[in-house]
Motif scaffolding. Structure first.
Motif, PDB file in Angstrom:
ATOM      1  N   THR A 277     -49.337  87.156 -18.274  1.00  0.00           N
ATOM      2  CA  THR A 277     -48.851  87.776 -17.227  1.00  0.00           C
ATOM      3  C   THR A 277     -47.372  88.614 -17.437  1.00  0.00           C
ATOM      4  OG1 THR A 277     -49.960  86.334 -15.507  1.00  0.00           O
ATOM      5  CG2 THR A 277     -48.007  87.978 -14.628  1.00  0.00           C
ATOM      6  N   ASP A 281     -47.840  93.598 -14.889  1.00  0.00           N
ATOM      7  CA  ASP A 281     -49.014  93.084 -14.252  1.00  0.00           C
ATOM      8  C   ASP A 281     -48.892  92.929 -12.708  1.00  0.00           C
ATOM      9  OD1 ASP A 281     -50.477  93.016 -16.566  1.00  0.00           O
ATOM     10  OD2 ASP A 281     -49.876  91.058 -16.980  1.00  0.00           O
ATOM     11  N   GLN A 428     -50.857  89.042  -8.779  1.00  0.00           N
ATOM     12  CA  GLN A 428     -51.316  88.314 -10.107  1.00  0.00           C
ATOM     13  C   GLN A 428     -52.648  87.891 -10.387  1.00  0.00           C
ATOM     14  OE1 GLN A 428     -51.691  84.925 -11.035  1.00  0.00           O
ATOM     15  NE2 GLN A 428     -51.434  85.171 -13.101  1.00  0.00           N
ATOM     16  N   SER A 432     -55.087  89.161 -13.191  1.00  0.00           N
ATOM     17  CA  SER A 432     -55.687  88.180 -14.323  1.00  0.00           C
ATOM     18  C   SER A 432     -57.192  87.621 -14.152  1.00  0.00           C
ATOM     19  CB  SER A 432     -54.753  86.830 -14.273  1.00  0.00           C
ATOM     20  OG  SER A 432     -54.910  86.308 -12.913  1.00  0.00           O
TER      21      SER A 432
END
Length: 435
Positions: A277, A281, A428, A432
């Motif tokens: 991360t 992002d 996040q 992800s």
């Protein structure tokens, strides 16, 4: 002139003589070459048979000498029975279990394995006017940066004292990493940029700010170790300027200690989505709306802010992102002093071991997207509340904090930190692929 082949007693004497000759040669041959020797002399014997014109079954059987070349008994003619070959089962290979790597400790530790008090005694910090008692971490809380240092095997120590000069407080900070090869590369770049050699260890460089508030930065490599030092106001009695030579005995002692101390085993953080991360992002996280300050911009990367230190930039894997209402022109007039002007996210990927162990005892709070969360407050140096929100997400410890016009976020604004955390975690998770 015709010569008849030997027969009878002459043939027997010749064979005995040949066997004795073979045995004499065998005694002179090295044991390790026994099989080549046997093949070589068998060929020699067969050559003699051909040369002597000995043929037929009788001559051939007479030359099959049982080991160790004892005379064979007379052969008795007999019928050769037919034999049925014995079928032997093919052995099943036994599977060999792969070696099991020992599990690493659940909690990382510094590669040096020497506490700061012992280290200070062994390198003689008191000889340059510093206290034998090391300083504390200098923060209200255990930080994600400290967690990242521990995961990288890095040691940090500091000592203070009146110094040897004009009575101003002196201070020494050491950072020691098991990263000698990377340190050599870094120091090579520093030397190429014009920094001088400090004359310590395998490679070194230093620079000093010789102003009234002065200090020196040094860095050196010893074998597998990379060291960075910062010292302020180490002065001689007749000078107001830091004297870089005053640190040399301590640096020499540290180099000698490290030369005889191999680093402990490296520790690898568990895999986590936070390892990849970046602050970019988290651009979708509208933290400003979450805390009631829409003037805030998107996430900025502050991981290496105010840091020119090589170990900090190359060895630590923590991440610092901020959302700020401040601009180059200053704070907008629309933002009041009681509003949250800055929100910080500090992450050390894989540092779930620190949550609940190194973090402050706090009150549990529900945060969407977090496996667990607590908040805690302490009184800062300005006698104000300084509150932080700690979270456990995907094997990683995260910290959310904020700043108002009056200082750190107090307990009355912890709810705003929760809203900010939920916005960050949602962004996040989406980035992800966990969302």
């Amino acid at each position: 002139m015709d010569v008849e082949p030997p027969t009878g007693d002459d043939l027997n004497r010749m064979l005995v003589s040949m066997k004795q000759d073979v045995l004499r040669r065998a005694a002179a041959e090295p044991p390790a070459r026994r099989r080549p020797w046997a093949r070589r002399h068998l060929g020699l014997t067969l050559g003699l048979v051909a040369l002597l014109g000995i043929g037929g079954a009788g001559g051939a059987l007479a030359l099959v000498l049982p080991s160790p070349f004892q005379a064979a008994p007379a052969a008795t003619p007999s019928s050769t029975p037919s034999t049925t070959p014995t079928v032997r089962p093919t052995p099943t290979p036994t599977a060999t279990a792969a070696p099991v790597e020992p599990a690493q400790p659940a909690v990382p530790s510094a590669a040096l394995g020497i506490d700061c008090a012992t280290l200070g005694e062994r390198i003689g910090v008191t000889s340059i006017g510093l206290s034998a008692t090391p300083d504390g971490p200098g923060t209200l809380y255990f930080t994600a940066e400290q967690a990242a240092e521990r995961q990288a095997g890095v040691s940090t120590c500091g000592w203070s004292g009146p110094g040897t000069g004009q009575g101003r407080a002196a201070r020494l900070e050491l950072t020691i990493a098991p990263a000698g090869e990377r340190g050599r590369e870094w120091i090579s770049g520093l030397r190429q940029s014009g920094l001088e050699d400090y004359g310590i260890g395998d490679a070194s460089a230093f620079t000093c700010d010789l102003s009234l508030v002065s200090g020196c930065n040094t860095t050196f490599v010893v074998g597998s170790w990379w060291v960075e030092t910062t010292n302020w106001d180490l002065q001689t009695a007749d000078s107001y300027e830091t004297d870089p030579e005053l640190l040399v005995p301590v640096a020499d002692a540290l180099a000698d200690l490290l030369a005889g101390t191999p680093p402990g085993a490296a520790w690898s953080p568990p895999a986590t989505s936070w390892s990849e991360t970046t602050c970019e992002d988290l651009a979708a996280a509208d933290v400003g709306a979450a805390v009631g300050t829409p003037e805030m911009g998107s996430a900025g990367d502050q991981t290496y802010r105010d840091s020119g230190r090589g170990i900090r930039q190359t060895q630590l894997d923590d991440l610092v992102c901020d959302w700020s209402a401040r601009t180059e022109a200053g704070l907008p007039d629309t933002v009041g002093p009681d509003q949250i002007q800055l929100v910080y996210l500090h992450v050390a990927p894989g540092s779930g071991w620190a949550y609940g162990a190194e973090t402050e005892d706090g009150d549990a709070v529900a945060v969407r997207g977090a496996e667990s969360a607590t908040w805690a407050c302490a009184v800062d140096t300005y006698d104000q509340d300084s509150c932080q929100l700690d979270l456990l997400v995907d094997g990683t410890w995260l910290r959310i904090s904020g700043v108002t016009g009056y200082g750190d976020v107090g307990r009355e604004r912890v709810g705003s930190l929760v809203s900010a955390a939920e916005a960050v975690l949602a962004a996040q998770a989406a980035a992800s692929g966990r969302g």
